[in-house]
Design an enzyme around this catalytic site. Structure first.
Site, PDB file in Angstrom:
ATOM      1  N   ASP A 147      -3.740   4.272   7.752  1.00  0.00           N
ATOM      2  CA  ASP A 147      -3.016   3.301   6.919  1.00  0.00           C
ATOM      3  C   ASP A 147      -3.510   3.337   5.474  1.00  0.00           C
ATOM      4  O   ASP A 147      -2.748   3.068   4.549  1.00  0.00           O
ATOM      5  CB  ASP A 147      -3.113   1.882   7.503  1.00  0.00           C
ATOM      6  CG  ASP A 147      -1.858   1.071   7.188  1.00  0.00           C
ATOM      7  OD1 ASP A 147      -0.749   1.640   7.242  1.00  0.00           O
ATOM      8  OD2 ASP A 147      -1.964  -0.120   6.874  1.00  0.00           O
ATOM      9  N   GLU A 184      -5.320  -4.610  -1.487  1.00  0.00           N
ATOM     10  CA  GLU A 184      -5.296  -3.986  -0.166  1.00  0.00           C
ATOM     11  C   GLU A 184      -6.130  -2.693  -0.180  1.00  0.00           C
ATOM     12  O   GLU A 184      -6.886  -2.443   0.762  1.00  0.00           O
ATOM     13  CB  GLU A 184      -3.839  -3.651   0.170  1.00  0.00           C
ATOM     14  CG  GLU A 184      -3.484  -3.819   1.628  1.00  0.00           C
ATOM     15  CD  GLU A 184      -1.965  -3.842   1.822  1.00  0.00           C
ATOM     16  OE1 GLU A 184      -1.342  -4.864   1.471  1.00  0.00           O
ATOM     17  OE2 GLU A 184      -1.405  -2.844   2.305  1.00  0.00           O
ATOM     18  N   GLU A 187       7.302  -4.245   4.701  1.00  0.00           N
ATOM     19  CA  GLU A 187       6.366  -5.383   4.622  1.00  0.00           C
ATOM     20  C   GLU A 187       6.587  -6.350   5.796  1.00  0.00           C
ATOM     21  O   GLU A 187       5.631  -6.860   6.387  1.00  0.00           O
ATOM     22  CB  GLU A 187       6.548  -6.133   3.290  1.00  0.00           C
ATOM     23  CG  GLU A 187       6.230  -5.292   2.048  1.00  0.00           C
ATOM     24  CD  GLU A 187       4.750  -4.993   1.875  1.00  0.00           C
ATOM     25  OE1 GLU A 187       4.122  -4.494   2.837  1.00  0.00           O
ATOM     26  OE2 GLU A 187       4.224  -5.224   0.773  1.00  0.00           O
ATOM     27  N   GLU A 222       7.842   3.016  11.772  1.00  0.00           N
ATOM     28  CA  GLU A 222       6.768   2.054  12.087  1.00  0.00           C
ATOM     29  C   GLU A 222       6.334   2.221  13.545  1.00  0.00           C
ATOM     30  O   GLU A 222       5.142   2.187  13.847  1.00  0.00           O
ATOM     31  CB  GLU A 222       7.218   0.612  11.815  1.00  0.00           C
ATOM     32  CG  GLU A 222       7.316   0.247  10.339  1.00  0.00           C
ATOM     33  CD  GLU A 222       5.960   0.094   9.642  1.00  0.00           C
ATOM     34  OE1 GLU A 222       4.923  -0.019  10.314  1.00  0.00           O
ATOM     35  OE2 GLU A 222       5.947   0.109   8.402  1.00  0.00           O
TER      36      GLU A 222
HETATM   37  C1  LIG Z   1       2.613   1.753   8.057  1.00  0.00           C
HETATM   38  C2  LIG Z   1       2.535   0.518   7.221  1.00  0.00           C
HETATM   39  N1  LIG Z   1       3.621  -0.299   7.120  1.00  0.00           N
HETATM   40  C3  LIG Z   1       3.541  -1.434   6.363  1.00  0.00           C
HETATM   41  C4  LIG Z   1       2.417  -1.759   5.699  1.00  0.00           C
HETATM   42  C5  LIG Z   1       2.341  -3.034   4.877  1.00  0.00           C
HETATM   43  N2  LIG Z   1       2.167  -2.792   3.503  1.00  0.00           N
HETATM   44  C6  LIG Z   1       1.331  -0.897   5.811  1.00  0.00           C
HETATM   45  N3  LIG Z   1       0.167  -1.164   5.187  1.00  0.00           N
HETATM   46  N4  LIG Z   1       1.387   0.245   6.580  1.00  0.00           N
END
Ligand SMILES: Cc1ncc(CN)c(N)n1
Length: 231
Positions: A57, A98, A150, A220
């Protein structure tokens, strides 16, 4: 639209996103209630899966920055509402946050971020983000995809915090990062922006935006599968 000049349009009529979420409920639930998320919620999560997710991520979030920059640029050129810019700028600020959080969290878990290699599901997702950066992709399509990306995290991690959760203490910060109320409110603002633009979009744009939403949900699921070791 009802005969009141549209004043109550948002409160009384079904929005495009509501319609799509009903139509694609199964896919939406697959993305927001994935077994990986359930394993966090019920406390059975394998920490090595969590570490895979964390490293992957981090790579994704770095790729998310230029995508969001492109949405901002499209808003500046195409939006009829100046406040979109402020919502998106807030999103950029939280991405900055983040990235710092990922670095701190990675060092806590002993992950060397510079040596993480993006896996296929992550590469596919990043390629999709890149395709949306193109100036040929209009603001409505890009902001709909942005909201969906999001919203999936917000709903997923909110589930990990909701009543009956047994999420491990070590993952509480992660759950709160995306499951907190302020992030939820931010997602509502993004959904309102997307709906406002979708309400006046021509048919071809609506089709592209719906396709983008479905692609986000599919990517996702692929991303969670990768973290969960289901490749
Ligand atoms: C795969 C993914 N999707 C959504 C998000 C949210 N910003 C994230 N951090 N990573």
């Amino acid at each position: 639209m009802e005969g009141n000049g549209g004043r109550n349009a948002t409160s009384t009529s079904t929005t495009t996103i509501e319609t799509w979420l009903n139509k694609h409920r199964l896919m939406y639930n697959k993305a927001t209630q994935h077994p990986f998320i359930h394993s966090i919620r019920d406390g059975t999560v394998n920490f090595s899966s969590f570490k895979i997710w964390l490293g992957q991520d981090y790579i994704f979030v770095r790729e998310f920055v230029p995508f969001l920059a492109s949405v901002l640029l499209k808003a500046w050129k195409e939006s009829d509402d100046g406040s979109d810019m402020e919502v998106l700028l807030g999103g950029m600020a939280s991405l900055n946050d983040e990235i710092s959080w990922f670095k701190k969290e990675a060092s806590k878990w002993g992950i060397l971020l510079s040596s993480v290699i993006p896996q296929k599901a992550n590469q596919d997702y990043c390629r999709f983000l890149e395709s949306l950066i193109s100036p040929e992709v209009n603001y409505t399509v890009a902001v709909t995809a942005f909201w969906a990306i999001e919203a999936v995290y917000q709903e997923s991690f909110f589930l990990c915090l909701s009543s009956g959760s047994n999420a491990p203490i070590e993952l509480m910060e992660t759950c709160q990062r995306w499951g907190n109320d302020a992030f939820g409110q931010y997602c509502v603002s993004l959904r309102n922006i997307a709906n406002r633009n979708l309400a006046k979009a021509p048919g071809d744009v609506l089709r592209k935006a719906e396709d983008a939403l479905l692609r986000v949900l599919e990517l996702e699921v692929g991303f969670w599968n990768m973290s969960h070791g289901e490749m």
